[in-house]
Design a protein around this motif. Sequence first.
Motif, mmCIF file in Angstrom:
data_model
loop_
_atom_site.group_PDB
_atom_site.id
_atom_site.type_symbol
_atom_site.label_atom_id
_atom_site.label_comp_id
_atom_site.label_asym_id
_atom_site.label_seq_id
_atom_site.Cartn_x
_atom_site.Cartn_y
_atom_site.Cartn_z
ATOM 1 N N ALA A 21 0.808 -1.199 -0.101
ATOM 2 C CA ALA A 21 0.074 -0.029 -0.076
ATOM 3 C C ALA A 21 0.912 1.452 -0.042
ATOM 4 O O ALA A 21 0.416 2.272 -0.771
ATOM 5 N N VAL A 26 -1.352 4.654 -1.312
ATOM 6 C CA VAL A 26 -2.705 4.532 -0.779
ATOM 7 C C VAL A 26 -2.449 3.997 0.530
ATOM 8 O O VAL A 26 -1.422 3.539 1.017
ATOM 9 N N SER A 27 -3.718 4.129 1.410
ATOM 10 C CA SER A 27 -3.436 3.634 2.865
ATOM 11 C C SER A 27 -3.881 2.043 2.592
ATOM 12 O O SER A 27 -4.482 1.446 1.667
ATOM 13 N N THR A 30 -7.544 1.274 1.874
ATOM 14 C CA THR A 30 -7.629 1.242 0.567
ATOM 15 C C THR A 30 -7.493 -0.018 -0.358
ATOM 16 O O THR A 30 -8.124 -0.303 -1.271
ATOM 17 N N ARG A 33 -9.670 -2.691 -0.007
ATOM 18 C CA ARG A 33 -10.968 -2.363 -0.726
ATOM 19 C C ARG A 33 -10.645 -2.960 -2.291
ATOM 20 O O ARG A 33 -11.479 -3.480 -2.601
ATOM 21 N N TRP A 34 -9.605 -2.439 -2.788
ATOM 22 C CA TRP A 34 -9.200 -2.825 -4.056
ATOM 23 C C TRP A 34 -9.040 -4.068 -4.309
ATOM 24 O O TRP A 34 -9.529 -4.760 -5.428
ATOM 25 N N ARG A 43 -5.853 0.862 -11.446
ATOM 26 C CA ARG A 43 -5.482 0.092 -10.005
ATOM 27 C C ARG A 43 -4.608 -0.886 -10.385
ATOM 28 O O ARG A 43 -3.506 -1.094 -9.712
#
Length: 60
Positions: A21, A26-27, A30, A33-34, A43
């Motif tokens: 991440a 990104v966190s 996140t 979720r991806w 992505r």
Amino acid sequence: MKKSDVLKILFELNATQWRLAEAVGVSEPTLGRWLRHPLEGERLERVKRGLEVLRKEVQE
């Protein structure tokens, strides 16, 4: 690319999702979720670049 593919690569690199991440920019939530759905488009490209960063770190 599916979550299982990403996790397999992370296992081979002895890396964690939070490191990926961070490399992707990104966190960790996140990224999680991806990974709930197959990665496509931007992505997918970002995750591939992040995995390459981690590979280079392992090689050093």
